[in-house]
Design an enzyme around this catalytic site. Structure first.
Site, PDB file in Angstrom:
ATOM      1  N   LEU A 117       0.820  -1.212   0.000  1.00  0.00           N
ATOM      2  CA  LEU A 117       0.000   0.000   0.000  1.00  0.00           C
ATOM      3  C   LEU A 117       0.862   1.273   0.000  1.00  0.00           C
ATOM      4  CD1 LEU A 117      -2.573  -1.095   2.737  1.00  0.00           C
ATOM      5  CD2 LEU A 117      -3.084  -0.774   0.294  1.00  0.00           C
ATOM      6  N   LYS A 167       7.634   0.905   1.020  1.00  0.00           N
ATOM      7  CA  LYS A 167       8.322   0.337  -0.147  1.00  0.00           C
ATOM      8  C   LYS A 167       9.546   1.151  -0.556  1.00  0.00           C
ATOM      9  CE  LYS A 167       4.813   0.910  -2.845  1.00  0.00           C
ATOM     10  NZ  LYS A 167       3.932   1.536  -1.842  1.00  0.00           N
ATOM     11  N   SER A 168       9.331   2.439  -0.701  1.00  0.00           N
ATOM     12  CA  SER A 168      10.397   3.293  -1.228  1.00  0.00           C
ATOM     13  C   SER A 168      11.544   3.402  -0.216  1.00  0.00           C
ATOM     14  CB  SER A 168       9.839   4.669  -1.567  1.00  0.00           C
ATOM     15  OG  SER A 168      10.797   5.424  -2.263  1.00  0.00           O
ATOM     16  N   SER A 206       1.800  -1.532  -7.248  1.00  0.00           N
ATOM     17  CA  SER A 206       1.515  -2.729  -8.071  1.00  0.00           C
ATOM     18  C   SER A 206       0.444  -3.594  -7.397  1.00  0.00           C
ATOM     19  CB  SER A 206       2.792  -3.527  -8.357  1.00  0.00           C
ATOM     20  OG  SER A 206       3.596  -3.748  -7.222  1.00  0.00           O
TER      21      SER A 206
END
Lengths: 204, 204
Positions: free
Chosen positions: A38, A43-44, A111
């Protein structure tokens, strides 16, 4: 180029630099570390932290994320389901080009659709695609809301926002699931690195 | 990740691996060597030969050409003027991602339109985009016709074929013009290498 040269070209082409050559030179495999989760799941941050660790170890790396892809290669795409699919397809193809160049490429995109991630997985050879699910819950991500995007999505200002008005399909067979909702960044990095060591992708 | 971690993330992000880090590690700049010219002018052969030379010298390289782009990243595109523009735009964006990763990326596409090449040039920082015109004449390329494409284009079996039914706009300010119509492959490679040495892009 003369006829003679053309003949020698043919011989020459047998000597084209290939992936195995690049990997031998770099001292490690090319793989893609595909971070999914989410918005706000880390993630980054995690991908850049893992990259930093790998880079310091001498691994050849790059990160693909919204910052360098969404305004460039995918600058013509919006955020409809179709556009998101195409975005992920292109990132998948580019990740393959980097893997073929012998590089460890880390991608950080929501994604959200399982099928799209599967399409990317199938582009790659077995073992080259490592799916890393950043498993912070919607509640956690929304409570952080670093960029205020969840608030805007709740107010209807942003359409097709994953988790609010568009689904996120949790990976069923991710190679790594990181509980970024409770682990520290260092712990998260260690978990990813442990997998890479255990699978011989990088050597301590 | 906790609040404390989030703060440390901010600090951490200042330490993200950047292009300068990658170039320092690789020992050379990232640049794009953009080969342009008619079908059969030697772009692909020359780009692979230059890559081989660079690779043997320890330079980190990759080649983008029809073989690895047209069926993948640009597999959704045909050969109309609009599709060719989009093809070149995407290749340009991907070349930038490789340059940012500190890699010497060699591209081999006809890229017939001056404006499209200019768009790609402008994506890059000054000095990063090196246009290499493979200047074999249409007569020479057609007389070689290694793949029989010119014959098919003359017979109308292939539409929008550059040089026959679609224009090729000769570069006005290419960094390097190689007379691939008369030079040998070795001589052509030497000419490109001379430019790269003379401009400090690679060191002997």
């Amino acid at each position: 180029m003369s006829e003679q040269q053309k003949s020698s070209n043919v011989v020459w082409h047998e000597g084209e630099v290939n992936r195995a050559d690049r990997e031998a030179k770099n001292g490690h495999k090319g793989v893609v570390l595909w971070f999914t989760g989410l918005s706000g799941s880390g993630k980054s941050t995690l991908s850049h932290a893992v990259e930093n660790k790998l880079f310091q170890m001498g691994v050849h790396t790059t990160v693909l994320d919204g910052d360098n892809v969404r305004h460039g290669l995918c600058g013509d795409l919006g955020f409809s389901d179709v556009a998101r699919r195409e975005n992920i397809r292109r990132v998948g193809e580019v990740s393959k080009l980097f893997v073929d160049a012998g590089i460890v490429v880390l991608t950080a995109f929501i994604s959200p659709f399982r099928e799209d991630r599967q399409v990317v997985r199938k582009l790659h050879q077995a073992g080259d695609f490592i799916e890393i699910y950043c498993a912070a819950s919607l509640e956690t991500c929304e409570s952080r809301d670093v960029k205020g995007l969840y608030k805007r999505a709740r107010q209807g200002e942003i359409k097709n926002f994953t988790g609010i008005s568009s689904p996120y399909e949790v990976p069923e067979k991710a190679e790594i699931t990181v509980d970024t909702g409770s682990l520290s960044l260092d712990e998260s990095v260690q978990q990813v690195m442990h997998y890479l060591y255990a699978n011989g992708i990088v050597i301590k």
